[in-house]
Design a protein around this motif. Structure first.
Motif, PDB file in Angstrom:
ATOM      1  N   HIS A   1      42.604  64.102  32.209  1.00 49.45           N
ATOM      2  CA  HIS A   1      41.641  64.348  31.703  1.00 49.45           C
ATOM      3  C   HIS A   1      40.709  65.729  31.380  1.00 49.45           C
ATOM      4  CE1 HIS A   1      38.753  62.997  34.894  1.00 49.45           C
ATOM      5  NE2 HIS A   1      40.112  61.795  35.134  1.00 49.45           N
TER       6      HIS A   1
ATOM      7  N   ASP B   1      38.994  65.196  40.172  1.00 48.68           N
ATOM      8  CA  ASP B   1      38.770  64.287  39.392  1.00 48.68           C
ATOM      9  C   ASP B   1      38.905  64.648  37.610  1.00 48.68           C
ATOM     10  OD1 ASP B   1      39.228  61.473  37.432  1.00 48.68           O
ATOM     11  OD2 ASP B   1      36.920  61.516  38.922  1.00 48.68           O
ATOM     12  N   MET B   2      39.970  65.284  36.924  1.00 41.26           N
ATOM     13  CA  MET B   2      41.084  65.179  37.451  1.00 41.26           C
ATOM     14  C   MET B   2      41.425  67.117  36.973  1.00 41.26           C
ATOM     15  SD  MET B   2      42.821  63.368  34.639  1.00 41.26           S
ATOM     16  CE  MET B   2      44.508  63.367  35.528  1.00 41.26           C
TER      17      MET B   2
ATOM     18  N   GLU C   1      36.761  60.185  29.172  1.00 42.45           N
ATOM     19  CA  GLU C   1      37.875  58.904  30.118  1.00 42.45           C
ATOM     20  C   GLU C   1      37.166  58.770  30.356  1.00 42.45           C
ATOM     21  OE1 GLU C   1      40.258  57.328  33.679  1.00 42.45           O
ATOM     22  OE2 GLU C   1      38.610  59.252  33.237  1.00 42.45           O
ATOM     23  N   GLU C   2      36.144  59.778  31.013  1.00 44.65           N
ATOM     24  CA  GLU C   2      34.812  59.310  32.826  1.00 44.65           C
ATOM     25  C   GLU C   2      34.284  58.244  31.367  1.00 44.65           C
ATOM     26  OE1 GLU C   2      34.980  59.203  35.366  1.00 44.65           O
ATOM     27  OE2 GLU C   2      36.217  61.062  35.274  1.00 44.65           O
TER      28      GLU C   2
ATOM     29  N   GLU D   1      46.099  61.697  37.542  1.00 43.38           N
ATOM     30  CA  GLU D   1      44.487  61.316  38.894  1.00 43.38           C
ATOM     31  C   GLU D   1      45.408  61.290  40.258  1.00 43.38           C
ATOM     32  OE1 GLU D   1      42.036  60.517  37.223  1.00 43.38           O
ATOM     33  OE2 GLU D   1      41.898  59.892  35.122  1.00 43.38           O
TER      34      GLU D   1
HETATM   35 ZN   LIG Z   1      40.112  60.476  36.719  1.00 44.13          ZN
END
Ligand SMILES: [Zn+2]
Length: 374
Positions: free
Chosen positions: A83, A112-113, A146-147, A171
């Motif tokens: 992501h 991250d990431m 994603e977050e 990740e």
């Molecule tokens: Zn992540």
């Protein structure tokens, strides 16, 4: 060179909702990933639904994802996921990368990431130089939500999961180097209480207090779930009310539930159902079922021992897109990124020395997959 690329990524704010920043980030990634000579495409994702503090539903746009593919005609296909979004808003004071010392790079998304994306890229570049690479095809998919639980890209995952044999996601590893094997499941949900407004002084008995409804619900559901040992429920946010002489007609409670098994996830959903009434409704924002282990971890162990890398596998309460992919039937190894810590805080760091090690691990894992696919 490699670190300069990473620093330019980290210095580009790409919070999930900062669409301009995401666009800049995507352009940087496109440029770097063009070195792989694959087919590069931007993928539009559908908007997702959000509830405002006034209880109104809104559609929210997310940035386009990036997809790079190569040899999609090969019989064995690997999905490489990552992501580009981070949790740091563009107003956050934490915006730039800095070296803490020779081994630690501090920065928003360093581990991250964005660090993970670097590992993915460099590992693939190395792999592509090897003749074995011709045996398998791959797709890189880098999403932008994603977050926030991948509310928009989950549709894509569902659509493509069956086209691949295995997913590798990047990740970050744990501070001690461990890699996540099993993950809990997670459910984000809002409880919306609908009361009836009235003036406290004049019509107290005509009102129905929405904050009261929410408080009762919060107490009752916690009581109910305390009997289910594996389920964790966090009351994460609460909104509602205004002037103190007015009975509030709306209150919204945000909850996050974590579970170890699918049964627990169903129990949790049932519990919410039980409380549904004309006064209380629920809005599910995102869900990621729990993720178990799979046979590709055996391969990972084999590769790690071949290259002399110690490998620690761990269970974690944290979730990621590996949960989603696995729930759609695609076995995933999802923490192949570099070592990092203090994620989602202003102290997020990346252990620079772990970059080479993780690149090496993924390159060899890809070679092992290609060998097996012969
Ligand atoms: Zn992540």
């Amino acid at each position: 060179m490699m670190l300069n690329t990473l620093i330019s990524w980290v210095n580009t704010n790409s919070h999930s909702s900062h669409l301009e920043g995401i666009e800049k980030m995507r352009a940087l990634l496109k440029d770097s990933f063009s070195r792989l000579n694959g087919d590069i495409e931007e993928i539009s994702l559908p908007p997702y639904k959000k509830i405002t503090s006034r209880g109104v539903f809104e559609e929210v746009e997310v940035g386009k994802a990036l997809r790079i593919t190569k040899r999609r005609e090969a019989p064995f296909q690997v999905f490489l996921g990552g992501h580009m979004d981070t949790v740091y808003t563009k107003e956050d004071p934490f915006q730039k990368a800095r070296f803490e010392n020779e081994t630690l790079l501090i920065g928003p998304g360093a581990a991250d990431m964005k660090g993970g994306l670097l590992v993915m890229l460099e590992a693939l570049l190395k792999f592509e130089k090897h003749p074995l690479s011709q045996k398998i095809g791959w797709e890189i998919f880098i999403n932008t939500d994603e977050e926030i639980g991948s509310p928009s890209s989950r549709f894509y995952f569902e659509k493509v999961a069956k086209q691949f044999e295995v997913a590798l996601l990047f990740e970050p590893g744990f501070p001690d180097g461990a890699i996540a094997e099993k993950r809990k499941g997670s459910l984000n949900i809002y409880a919306i209480a609908h009361g009836k407004t009235a003036h406290v002084g004049r019509d107290f008995e005509k009102g129905k207090n929405a904050i009261g409804i929410i408080c009762n619900f919060a107490t009752e559901i916690q009581k109910l779930l305390s009997l289910e040992k594996g389920i964790q429920l966090n009351l994460g946010s609460i909104q509602g009310g205004g002037p103190l002489n007015v009975i509030p007609d709306l209150a919204i409670l945000g909850l996050n539930g974590r579970v170890e098994t699918l049964e627990e996830l169903n129990l949790l959903k049932e519990a919410f159902n039980r409380f549904t009434s004309h006064e209380l409704s629920f809005f599910e924002v995102s869900i990621r079922p729990p993720k178990g282990s799979n046979h590709f971890f055996e391969l990972l162990k084999k590769v790690a021992s071949q290259i002399g890398e110690p490998l620690i596998l761990r269970e974690t309460g944290g979730t990621c897109d590996g949960n989603l992919l696995e729930s759609f039937g695609l076995p995933s190894i999802d923490a192949l990124g570099p070592i990092g810590g203090h994620l989602h805080t202003e102290h997020e760091y990346l252990d620079i020395t772990s970059l080479e090690k993780r690149i090496n691990l993924t390159t060899h894992l890809l070679m092992e997959l290609a060998q097996g696919a012969l």
